[in-house]
Scaffold this motif. Structure first.
Motif, mmCIF file in Angstrom:
data_model
loop_
_atom_site.group_PDB
_atom_site.id
_atom_site.type_symbol
_atom_site.label_atom_id
_atom_site.label_comp_id
_atom_site.label_asym_id
_atom_site.label_seq_id
_atom_site.Cartn_x
_atom_site.Cartn_y
_atom_site.Cartn_z
ATOM 1 N N MET A 58 38.826 24.618 33.478
ATOM 2 C CA MET A 58 39.025 23.578 34.481
ATOM 3 C C MET A 58 40.102 22.599 34.023
ATOM 4 O O MET A 58 40.973 22.215 34.806
ATOM 5 C CB MET A 58 37.715 22.831 34.760
ATOM 6 N N VAL A 59 40.074 22.204 32.758
ATOM 7 C CA VAL A 59 41.077 21.268 32.237
ATOM 8 C C VAL A 59 42.469 21.900 32.281
ATOM 9 O O VAL A 59 43.433 21.263 32.716
ATOM 10 C CB VAL A 59 40.704 20.817 30.804
ATOM 11 N N ASP A 85 51.526 29.994 32.373
ATOM 12 C CA ASP A 85 50.513 30.088 33.427
ATOM 13 C C ASP A 85 49.913 31.485 33.479
ATOM 14 O O ASP A 85 48.711 31.647 33.719
ATOM 15 C CB ASP A 85 51.135 29.710 34.768
ATOM 16 N N LEU A 86 50.729 32.512 33.242
ATOM 17 C CA LEU A 86 50.214 33.877 33.213
ATOM 18 C C LEU A 86 49.187 34.039 32.091
ATOM 19 O O LEU A 86 48.106 34.601 32.298
ATOM 20 C CB LEU A 86 51.352 34.884 33.044
ATOM 21 N N PHE A 87 49.510 33.554 30.896
ATOM 22 C CA PHE A 87 48.568 33.658 29.782
ATOM 23 C C PHE A 87 47.295 32.862 30.065
ATOM 24 O O PHE A 87 46.191 33.319 29.765
ATOM 25 C CB PHE A 87 49.206 33.187 28.471
ATOM 26 N N ARG A 88 47.429 31.672 30.664
ATOM 27 C CA ARG A 88 46.257 30.861 30.998
ATOM 28 C C ARG A 88 45.341 31.609 31.965
ATOM 29 O O ARG A 88 44.131 31.686 31.758
ATOM 30 C CB ARG A 88 46.699 29.536 31.637
ATOM 31 N N ILE A 91 43.821 34.983 30.296
ATOM 32 C CA ILE A 91 42.766 34.661 29.326
ATOM 33 C C ILE A 91 41.544 34.105 30.055
ATOM 34 O O ILE A 91 40.401 34.439 29.716
ATOM 35 C CB ILE A 91 43.297 33.693 28.260
ATOM 36 N N GLY A 92 41.764 33.275 31.068
ATOM 37 C CA GLY A 92 40.653 32.746 31.852
ATOM 38 C C GLY A 92 39.878 33.846 32.552
ATOM 39 O O GLY A 92 38.644 33.821 32.584
ATOM 40 N N ALA A 93 40.580 34.820 33.115
ATOM 41 C CA ALA A 93 39.911 35.937 33.787
ATOM 42 C C ALA A 93 39.060 36.719 32.798
ATOM 43 O O ALA A 93 37.895 37.037 33.078
ATOM 44 C CB ALA A 93 40.941 36.851 34.450
ATOM 45 N N ALA A 94 39.625 37.016 31.635
ATOM 46 C CA ALA A 94 38.880 37.781 30.630
ATOM 47 C C ALA A 94 37.654 37.007 30.140
ATOM 48 O O ALA A 94 36.550 37.563 30.048
ATOM 49 C CB ALA A 94 39.795 38.128 29.459
ATOM 50 N N SER A 131 46.614 35.843 38.030
ATOM 51 C CA SER A 131 47.455 36.547 37.052
ATOM 52 C C SER A 131 48.349 37.563 37.745
ATOM 53 O O SER A 131 49.530 37.700 37.408
ATOM 54 C CB SER A 131 46.587 37.267 36.016
ATOM 55 N N TYR A 132 47.792 38.271 38.708
ATOM 56 C CA TYR A 132 48.559 39.285 39.434
ATOM 57 C C TYR A 132 49.703 38.649 40.219
ATOM 58 O O TYR A 132 50.835 39.164 40.203
ATOM 59 C CB TYR A 132 47.623 40.066 40.363
#
Length: 151
Positions: A58-59, A85-88, A91-94, A131-132
Motif C-alpha cells: 500500500m505504501v 514500477d514493473l518490479f514493484r 514483486i507485489g503480485a508474487a 505488471s502486464y
C-alpha cells in the motif's frame, strides 16, 4: 493571497481527479484500496503478521501514485520509473499470491484471515495485470525508440 492557496490546492485536486480517470491511475487507486481492505482483514485475524505485505504494498502504491500524478517521473530522470514500477508490481503480485494461498489454505477457523487471503488473491491478480500493462508499455516504448544500426 487566499486565492493562490486555494487554487494551488484546487490544482492538486484537479490533477488527482484527472489522474484517477486514466488507466494507470485507476489501477494504482484500486491497488491502494484493496491493500487497505487486506490490511484491515489481516489486522482483525488471529495472526496479524501477514499484514506486513499489505502495508508495504500500500505504501509503495501510494508513493508511485503521487509520483505519477504529480508528473515527478518526468522531472527526476535519474530513476527509470517504468522499470521500478514493473518490479514493484511484479514483486507485489508474487508476495500477495504466496501469502494469500498460505492464509486461505491454513486459515481454518479464522474468518478474517481467510477473507484477507481471498482479497489477497484478487490483489495478486490486480498486481499481475498492472505488471502486464507496464511490460506492454516498456515493450512499445522500446520499439518506437530503436537505436540506429550505423549503416
Amino acid at each position: 493571497m487566499a486565492e493562490t492557496e486555494g487554487s494551488a490546492f484546487g490544482g492538486c485536486l484537479e490533477k488527482l481527479k484527472n489522474y484517477v480517470r486514466t488507466r494507470k491511475g485507476t489501477i494504482l487507486a484500486a491497488e491502494i484500496l484493496i491493500s487497505f481492505i487486506i490490511l484491515i482483514c489481516y489486522a482483525a485475524s488471529m495472526y496479524g503478521g501477514y499484514s506486513a505485505v499489505a502495508i508495504c504494498e500500500m505504501v509503495f502504491a501510494i508513493i508511485f501514485f503521487i509520483i505519477f500524478m504529480m508528473e515527478l517521473d518526468k522531472q527526476f530522470l535519474v530513476v527509470n520509473w517504468l522499470w521500478s514500477d514493473l518490479f514493484r508490481a511484479a514483486i507485489g503480485a508474487a508476495l500477495y499470491l504466496i501469502t494469500s494461498l498460505i492464509c486461505v489454505i491454513g486459515g481454518a477457523g479464522d474468518g478474517a484471515r481467510i477473507a484477507g487471503g481471498v482479497f489477497g488473491l484478487l490483489a495478486g491478480i490486480l498486481f499481475a495485470y498492472d505488471s502486464y500493462t507496464i511490460f506492454l508499455e516498456i515493450k512499445s516504448s522500446r520499439q518506437h525508440s530503436a537505436a540506429p544500426t550505423g549503416r
